[in-house]
Write a protein that holds these residues in place. Structure first.
Motif, PDB file in Angstrom:
ATOM      1  N   VAL A  77       0.832  -1.204   0.000  1.00  0.00           N
ATOM      2  CA  VAL A  77       0.000   0.000   0.000  1.00  0.00           C
ATOM      3  C   VAL A  77       0.865   1.252   0.000  1.00  0.00           C
ATOM      4  O   VAL A  77       0.612   2.203  -0.756  1.00  0.00           O
ATOM      5  CB  VAL A  77      -0.935  -0.001   1.234  1.00  0.00           C
ATOM      6  N   ILE A  78       1.912   1.242   0.824  1.00  0.00           N
ATOM      7  CA  ILE A  78       2.812   2.400   0.894  1.00  0.00           C
ATOM      8  C   ILE A  78       3.571   2.558  -0.418  1.00  0.00           C
ATOM      9  O   ILE A  78       3.740   3.673  -0.935  1.00  0.00           O
ATOM     10  CB  ILE A  78       3.786   2.243   2.078  1.00  0.00           C
ATOM     11  N   ALA A  79       4.048   1.438  -0.981  1.00  0.00           N
ATOM     12  CA  ALA A  79       4.778   1.493  -2.248  1.00  0.00           C
ATOM     13  C   ALA A  79       3.894   2.061  -3.360  1.00  0.00           C
ATOM     14  O   ALA A  79       4.334   2.871  -4.182  1.00  0.00           O
ATOM     15  CB  ALA A  79       5.277   0.102  -2.618  1.00  0.00           C
ATOM     16  N   LYS A  80       2.614   1.642  -3.387  1.00  0.00           N
ATOM     17  CA  LYS A  80       1.680   2.144  -4.397  1.00  0.00           C
ATOM     18  C   LYS A  80       1.451   3.636  -4.212  1.00  0.00           C
ATOM     19  O   LYS A  80       1.405   4.401  -5.202  1.00  0.00           O
ATOM     20  CB  LYS A  80       0.360   1.391  -4.283  1.00  0.00           C
ATOM     21  N   PHE A  81       1.333   4.067  -2.950  1.00  0.00           N
ATOM     22  CA  PHE A  81       1.138   5.490  -2.666  1.00  0.00           C
ATOM     23  C   PHE A  81       2.324   6.305  -3.175  1.00  0.00           C
ATOM     24  O   PHE A  81       2.160   7.366  -3.778  1.00  0.00           O
ATOM     25  CB  PHE A  81       0.961   5.692  -1.167  1.00  0.00           C
ATOM     26  N   ILE A  82       3.532   5.809  -2.933  1.00  0.00           N
ATOM     27  CA  ILE A  82       4.736   6.513  -3.389  1.00  0.00           C
ATOM     28  C   ILE A  82       4.764   6.605  -4.910  1.00  0.00           C
ATOM     29  O   ILE A  82       5.039   7.666  -5.485  1.00  0.00           O
ATOM     30  CB  ILE A  82       5.999   5.795  -2.867  1.00  0.00           C
ATOM     31  N   ARG A  83       4.475   5.478  -5.569  1.00  0.00           N
ATOM     32  CA  ARG A  83       4.514   5.454  -7.039  1.00  0.00           C
ATOM     33  C   ARG A  83       3.501   6.423  -7.641  1.00  0.00           C
ATOM     34  O   ARG A  83       3.774   7.100  -8.622  1.00  0.00           O
ATOM     35  CB  ARG A  83       4.227   4.038  -7.537  1.00  0.00           C
ATOM     36  N   GLU A  84       2.320   6.509  -7.041  1.00  0.00           N
ATOM     37  CA  GLU A  84       1.258   7.319  -7.620  1.00  0.00           C
ATOM     38  C   GLU A  84       1.359   8.797  -7.279  1.00  0.00           C
ATOM     39  O   GLU A  84       0.782   9.636  -7.985  1.00  0.00           O
ATOM     40  CB  GLU A  84      -0.103   6.787  -7.155  1.00  0.00           C
TER      41      GLU A  84
END
Length: 341
Positions: free
Chosen positions: A322-329
């Motif tokens: 979830v955190i990785a997706k937030f960073i990417r987006e």
């Protein structure tokens, strides 16, 4: 778990609540769980008010999943911090080893079992209540009797100096069990029957010293250096010949096993959300504590199966994607004052 007289129509189950405790990164609440599984918070509250889980239910959770013979039972207690509550029922003032002072909270006493393969789980518990007019020693002896009746055939019992009263030691001996307990440095021992002196004044070799405890009988004492001061431990085996020939390695094995209950407390509070509840009634609090213990049981058994490396792994990795997706987006969207990208 106990048999129900009719199928449950509850919208929140024990499985739901335990899973929530293991997954919630913040301080939990019935409202927050209700939002997550799309039910009203009243239905979560109803689960905590309705049930009446006991120590027997906890034992049933582990029955058939661990080896019940030749393990080690350990006893210890911890205080669940409740600094913003009021003194009532099971919430009272207790000495906290963590805070080194008396605090407002709940005193949880646990009997913890480590089987021969190394799987460790709580098998019995009590919540201290002053109105019950029972001491922690009374609860300890109750729990030993309870788990023996449930089928546990342990080889020994371990605990700190608080539980090393003469009555407790005699009780364990009568139950046919060995023990390893810490003792205070001023506790008197005898090198020969008829004379006694504080253990701190006795020279104790690395292999331990066979001696006598007034009003109890023969046992063996060991010394461990801890930081700048020594600590003292007594060991007893039902067969005196084995006791007299006891090696340091056996003491170390039992001593190291006892530290499992210390690790249990460190996992129970932050990982199983033991302190993270916002209910007020005694029954709801007891059911929350039971659920947190069930959460620990699930973590320990999952670890024993090799599915996780340690009891912290699930909470540490739960939000990585979830955190990785937030960073990417969002990394390209944020406008920083002094961006050097």
């Amino acid at each position: 778990m106990r048999e129900l007289r009719k199928p449950s129509t509850a919208h929140c189950s024990l499985r739901d609540y335990v899973s929530y405790l293991l997954g919630e990164p913040l301080r939990g609440s019935c409202r927050r769980l209700g939002e997550m599984i799309e039910i009203t918070h009243d239905r979560v509250n109803r689960f905590l008010w309705r049930e009446n889980y006991t120590s027997e239910d906890l034992f049933n959770e582990i029955r058939g999943k661990i080896e019940l013979e030749r393990g080690i039972l350990s006893v210890d207690d911890t205080v669940i911090d409740k600094p913003y509550s009021t003194q009532q029922g099971i919430i009272d003032y207790y000495w906290s080893g963590k805070h080194k002072r008396v605090i407002l909270g709940i005193n949880l006493i646990t009997l913890y079992y480590t089987d021969p393969s190394g799987v460790s789980v709580p098998v019995s518990f009590r919540i201290y209540k002053k109105e019950a007019e029972k001491s922690k020693h009374d609860y300890f002896r109750e729990m030993i009797t309870e788990v023996k009746a449930g089928g546990i055939k342990a080889e020994s019992v371990t605990g700190d100096s608080w539980y090393a009263s003469i009555d407790n030691l005699k009780f364990i001996r009568e139950e046919g069990l060995g023990f390893r307990f810490g003792i205070e440095r001023h506790r008197k021992i005898s090198l020969e029957i008829g004379s006694a002196q504080p253990v701190q004044r006795v020279e104790i070799p690395a292999e331990g010293l066979n001696c006598y405890l007034p009003k109890f009988g023969e046992f063996k004492v060991y010394q461990q250096q801890f930081k700048e001061e020594p600590r003292y431990y007594i060991m007893y085996l039902p067969k005196i010949e084995k006791l007299r020939g006891l090696k340091r390695e056996e003491f170390e094995r039992v001593h190291d096993t006892h530290w499992g209950i210390e690790q249990y407390h460190r996992v129970l509070k932050p990982v199983c959300n033991l302190e993270g509840f916002q209910v007020r009634t005694e029954r709801a609090i007891r059911n929350h504590i039971f659920s947190a213990l069930c959460g620990y049981v699930q973590l320990s058994l999952t670890k024993a199966r090799g599915e996780i490396a340690n009891c912290y792994e699930i909470s540490r990795t739960l939000f990585l994607e979830v955190i990785a997706k937030f960073i990417r987006e969002n990394s390209e969207r944020f406008e920083l004052v002094n961006s050097h990208s």
